[in-house]
Enzyme design. Sequence first.
Site: not given
Length: 316
Positions: A116, A195, A198
């Site tokens: 982050k 792979k 999404k």
Amino acid sequence: MTENKKRLLTGIKPTAETLHLGNYFGALKPFLDMYGEYESFLMLADYHALTTVRNGETLRHNSYEVVRDYLAAGFDPKKAILFQQSAIGVHPELAWIFECLVTVPFLMMAHAYKDKVSKGEEANTGLFNYPMLMAADILLYDTDIVPVGEDQRQHVEYAREAASKFNKAYGQTFKEPQERILKEVAIVPGTDGRKMSKSYGNVIPLFGTKDAITKAVMSIVTDSSGGRPVNVYSIHKLFKTEEELAPLYEENSGKYKLLKDALVEDIEKMIAPMRERRAGVSDEEVKDILKDGTEKARAIAEAKMKDVRAKIGVTL
Ligand code: ADP
Ligand code: TRP
């Protein structure tokens, strides 16, 4: 449940992911294949989801959805304790106690926090403390084994560290858990051979309609490098053995459309009953299962916390 079985616990975050075949074969199925052999706990990690989800209706909706996914895929709540993290107040309570034992630089090394920060974004304090809440989830139940994906390996190490710090300060209290990384299944390829993910837009949905599955299968990229379309075959192998597939692929060498139709049929055979089961699970049923499991889990967690409170000196 018998006393001498080892304890297994894992958590799932209700963060709205429509599952695909990669999730099923890479994570869900390996978990479903193993949990029955242990005294198992499956936790809806809704307080962990709160580090990212900012809308009450969304979190509630996702929570129902993810439990439905597990039930549809074959999770049997009679064989395990399925419970809701936020409904057991001693989880954040124990997390606080661990936070008083570990250092800031130690938590700063956690991957989720570092990622982050490296993106130039500000982490909320919940994300920073995330590993200690997860340590509480695991350690409250004297867990032996934590089945997770590779990305969670470090979090289980952090749980061991929290256990060890506490045991050193206050005497033997917590068992040190072991991660079980669910990676036996090779990476499931998507419709373009990369792979399945999404983020690549190459998925075959797990609970999709037959039309959606057909559309995804027809979009599988087939090159003309031989009679056996590699991308079709490698997905097909998840549903049938190589021996079962050999005659089909030999007799229909080069007939890509026919082979894709056969794959659709085989996917459909597995998914249709799951889809049907999923449609039959009401919100009420989800609530009842969670309520029952949460009561059982709470009794275990609170007994453990009683010992912890006595040891740290807050019982007067
Ligand atoms: P995605 O890549 O679609 O974002 P996630 O990162 O949400 O998937 O993965 C959830 C779980 O499913 C993880 O445990 C991950 O290892 C597993 N998984 C996801 N995609 C695949 C795949 N293509 N093959 C095998 N396992 C997968
Ligand atoms: N952090 C885990 C994830 O993102 C979810 C989780 C929360 C968990 N508590 C847990 C996993 C305890 C295993 C054990 O997937």
